[in-house]
Design a protein around this motif. Structure first.
Motif, PDB file in Angstrom:
ATOM      1  N   CYS A 180       6.924  -2.486   3.743  1.00 11.56           N
ATOM      2  CA  CYS A 180       7.138  -2.714   2.313  1.00 11.56           C
ATOM      3  C   CYS A 180       6.920  -4.172   1.927  1.00 11.56           C
ATOM      4  O   CYS A 180       6.182  -4.475   0.989  1.00 11.56           O
ATOM      5  N   ILE A 181       7.551  -5.089   2.633  1.00 12.17           N
ATOM      6  CA  ILE A 181       7.495  -6.502   2.239  1.00 12.17           C
ATOM      7  C   ILE A 181       6.083  -7.066   2.394  1.00 12.17           C
ATOM      8  O   ILE A 181       5.700  -8.017   1.695  1.00 12.17           O
ATOM      9  N   GLU A 182       5.299  -6.489   3.293  1.00  9.54           N
ATOM     10  CA  GLU A 182       3.938  -6.982   3.500  1.00  9.54           C
ATOM     11  C   GLU A 182       2.916  -6.252   2.632  1.00  9.54           C
ATOM     12  O   GLU A 182       1.736  -6.578   2.671  1.00  9.54           O
ATOM     13  N   SER A 183       3.386  -5.299   1.859  1.00  2.85           N
ATOM     14  CA  SER A 183       2.465  -4.477   1.080  1.00  2.85           C
ATOM     15  C   SER A 183       2.156  -5.112  -0.266  1.00  2.85           C
ATOM     16  O   SER A 183       2.978  -5.808  -0.856  1.00  2.85           O
ATOM     17  N   ASP A 184       0.959  -4.871  -0.765  1.00  6.17           N
ATOM     18  CA  ASP A 184       0.622  -5.240  -2.136  1.00  6.17           C
ATOM     19  C   ASP A 184      -0.061  -4.077  -2.855  1.00  6.17           C
ATOM     20  O   ASP A 184      -0.753  -4.260  -3.841  1.00  6.17           O
ATOM     21  N   ARG A 185       0.164  -2.853  -2.335  1.00 11.24           N
ATOM     22  CA  ARG A 185      -0.412  -1.655  -2.956  1.00 11.24           C
ATOM     23  C   ARG A 185       0.582  -0.503  -2.842  1.00 11.24           C
ATOM     24  O   ARG A 185       0.553   0.259  -1.874  1.00 11.24           O
ATOM     25  N   GLN A 186       1.465  -0.387  -3.831  1.00 10.64           N
ATOM     26  CA  GLN A 186       2.418   0.707  -3.849  1.00 10.64           C
ATOM     27  C   GLN A 186       2.530   1.233  -5.286  1.00 10.64           C
ATOM     28  O   GLN A 186       2.198   0.538  -6.241  1.00 10.64           O
ATOM     29  N   GLY A 187       3.000   2.466  -5.444  1.00  9.04           N
ATOM     30  CA  GLY A 187       3.171   3.054  -6.756  1.00  9.04           C
ATOM     31  C   GLY A 187       1.863   3.561  -7.350  1.00  9.04           C
ATOM     32  O   GLY A 187       0.789   3.419  -6.769  1.00  9.04           O
ATOM     33  N   SER A 188       1.953   4.176  -8.542  1.00 10.20           N
ATOM     34  CA  SER A 188       0.776   4.728  -9.207  1.00 10.20           C
ATOM     35  C   SER A 188      -0.179   3.611  -9.583  1.00 10.20           C
ATOM     36  O   SER A 188       0.223   2.568 -10.107  1.00 10.20           O
ATOM     37  N   SER A 189      -1.463   3.833  -9.290  1.00 11.58           N
ATOM     38  CA  SER A 189      -2.523   2.837  -9.515  1.00 11.58           C
ATOM     39  C   SER A 189      -2.211   1.506  -8.842  1.00 11.58           C
ATOM     40  O   SER A 189      -2.691   0.455  -9.278  1.00 11.58           O
ATOM     41  N   SER A 190      -1.395   1.538  -7.793  1.00 10.71           N
ATOM     42  CA  SER A 190      -1.017   0.337  -7.028  1.00 10.71           C
ATOM     43  C   SER A 190      -0.414  -0.735  -7.923  1.00 10.71           C
ATOM     44  O   SER A 190      -0.630  -1.931  -7.716  1.00 10.71           O
TER      45      SER A 190
END
Length: 607
Positions: free
Chosen positions: A540-550
């Motif tokens: 999670c903390i390293e992510s930059d693409r989450q949720g709808s349409s990122s």
């Protein structure tokens, strides 16, 4: 017209069962017509001048309601049966609008089986119209060799069957519309193909199901077959406002002082000439403003904003600032706020108290929610107003409800926010969401994800999750209202977390009692401590693409997401890194937990 006795909460009549919505009630599929079908005498008017002004005029009406058991003469809402095509569970006969029995509507077939609404309807891709799929016509169309002259001119209107065949596998291929007259059989898998209705010559009727066909307007947009319960069939545009004394923002008061200056007319008359520059300097020096502000105002530089929600928030922000300066609020009415200054010298981390100069206990607040319009299929589609009545001279009626409640208001320090959000790494991080919002056409209605908005929005979510343990309210009962915009005449930097109920008693004080600094700051510290490590880390903390349409960065259900009905942007535009830092990004409250952990007295307290 026959009544179906089914009770709704008042708020449900705004959304999700508001004007234009397709809903299932007791085995039947219904659609809510526009407010011109309401009994105007039974619909109580709700007064909120601030909201009516932003809507461009009109009347706010509460849906007809009753207290207690419904009777024959009880005020009620009108719903139309839609779709009108149904099939029998027993004999599988397909029929449209049948079922009349001695003047009364019945939901039974002649064979005694129950009639079930068809699963698919036709939605206009751009016009936001919706209609029945003409099943008889569709069943006798197609491009295959089975469409013979006998099929094309078949008139066996009462011989349609809705069949299921396990021999054809699973999915839509196993569901078929069969005509016993011409023996034509067509699978539903043909229905959902791209432009399938267009190829079959089926066009949009240009109306909503409750409208008369003679009111139809020409609509050349293609139809698409979708399931009647699809969420895209109804996209509501709801707007809400806090019923507060309309305070003028400081920028408006400053503009009034400039306009009323004795030399201001000379600046206007010179129209940007050398005399205007000289005189504007005199005005600026006398009033403590800049010469550019005077010249901009003289040139008509007071642009109107086409975003009513931001206009509403400007007035609310000014009202909250006035309340925070007043300390204990002993006034009456529907807007009562006690203002607290955060202690400058305390046991709590200065990295937090320096950025949170004031807190408000919102002891009573009235919120008015209204349904403005809706659209179907996609965010690019046309909007449909909630009042389609033939009398255009009459003021439009908007469905609305009033809610009474309590809350907590947090004001953040503007100067420290500006210092933080001007850092290149911070702007680059927020720029990721900026680019994605611009690339998604449906996201244009979301707030601009500038650094302060993303950070304060995420803090609101983290605090709601913690308040759900301490206040006695479920997180779904708490609402957020984020004030974080830099492109306004008066910059805003604050969040309101509140709960509201649909009666005059409001709520019971479980939330407002936590608004005192010695209770709220420990809760905020605990919320930050909860968010420091997510159960989905390090992903999670390293992510930059989450949720709808990122449209989320480092934010997931394990750390920052709450009920979508509690969030202004439906759980989008969130990032823990812009709050707590991470990698090369400096968080707004980056040093808070480090300072707390170095000081045992300031360790987060559990509530």
């Amino acid at each position: 017209m026959e009544r179906i006795l089914h009770d709704l909460r008042l708020s449900e009549a705004i959304t999700p069962f508001g004007v234009g919505a397709v809903v299932d009630v007791r085995g039947e599929s219904l659609i809510a017509p526009d407010t011109s079908w309401w009994d105007r005498r039974a619909a109580r008017e709700i007064h909120c001048e601030r909201l009516v002004l932003r809507l461009g005029g009109g009347v706010l009406k509460q849906p007809p309601a009753h207290a207690g058991r419904a009777g024959r003469e009880t005020a009620h809402l009108v719903y139309w049966r839609f779709p009108t095509w149904r099939f029998c569970e027993r004999c599988t006969t397909l029929s449209r609008g049948s079922g009349r029995n001695k003047g009364r509507w019945t939901n039974q077939c002649e064979c005694g089986g129950m009639l079930v609404p068809m699963r698919y309807v036709a939605v206009c891709e751009r016009g936001s119209h919706i209609q029945d799929v003409p099943w008889f016509r569709w069943a006798h169309r197609g491009t295959d060799s089975g469409v013979t002259e006998e099929v094309r001119f078949c008139r066996a209107y009462k011989e349609l069957k809705f069949l299921r065949s396990a021999q054809r596998g699973e999915g839509l291929a196993s569901l078929r519309i069969h005509c016993n007259g011409c023996r034509r059989s067509r699978p539903l898998s043909d229905l959902v193909l791209t432009d399938s209705l267009q190829r079959d010559g089926i066009r949009c009727g240009g109306t909503q199901p409750w409208e008369e066909t003679d009111t139809a307007v020409r609509c050349d947009h293609p139809l698409r077959a979708v399931q009647r319960g699809a969420t895209s069939n109804y996209i509501a545009d709801r707007i809400s406002a806090l019923d507060i004394p309309e305070e003028r923002p400081p920028s408006a008061e400053q503009a009034d002082r400039i306009r009323s200056h004795v030399y201001f007319e000379k600046v206007v008359a010179d129209n940007g000439g050398p005399q205007a520059e000289m005189v504007s300097g005199w005005i600026a020096a006398e009033l403590g403003v800049t010469a550019d502000e005077v010249l901009s105002l003289a040139a008509g530089g007071d642009p109107a904003d086409d975003k009513p929600l931001l206009d509403l928030k400007d007035g609310e922000w000014a009202a909250f600032l006035k309340k925070l300066e007043g300390g204990r609020d002993r006034s009456d009415g529907d807007f009562v706020v006690d203002g607290w200054r955060t202690p400058e010298e305390s046991e709590w981390p200065s990295a937090l108290t320096d950025r949170l100069p004031a807190i408000g206990q919102v002891r009573r607040v009235r919120e008015v929610r209204a349904l403005r319009r809706f659209q179907r299929h996609s965010a690019d589609a046309d909007f449909v107003t909630v009042d389609l009545g033939p009398d255009r001279k009459r003021k439009p009626v908007y469905p609305a409800v009033e809610m009474f409640g309590e809350g907590i208001f947090l004001r953040f320090d503007e100067s420290r926010l500006v210092e933080w959000e001007n850092q290149p790494d911070v702007r680059a991080r927020a720029g990721i969401l900026m680019a994605r919002r611009e690339s998604a056409p449906w996201a244009a209605g979301l707030d601009v994800p500038e650094p302060r908005f993303v950070a304060l929005h995420t803090i609101a979510h983290l605090l709601i999750r913690r308040l759900a343990f301490a206040s006695g309210y479920a997180s779904a009962s708490l609402q957020e209202r984020v004030y974080a915009n830099t492109d306004r005449p008066d910059r805003t930097a604050g969040i309101l977390i509140y709960t509201a109920a649909g009666d005059a008693q409001g709520t019971l004080g479980g939330l407002v009692r936590l608004g005192e600094p010695d209770k709220l700051i420990p809760l905020l510290m605990a919320a930050l401590n909860d968010a420091d490590v997510c159960s989905n880390d390090p992903v999670c903390i390293e992510s930059d693409r989450q949720g709808s349409s990122s449209l989320n960065l480092s934010a997931c259900h394990g750390c920052a997401l709450i009920s979508e009905t509690s969030c202004e942007t439906a759980n989008r535009l969130l990032d823990r890194q812009l709050v707590l830092g991470g990698g090369t990004v400096t968080g707004l409250l980056d040093q808070v937990l480090d300072q707390a952990r170095r000081s045992p007295a300031a360790h987060p307290k559990e509530s």
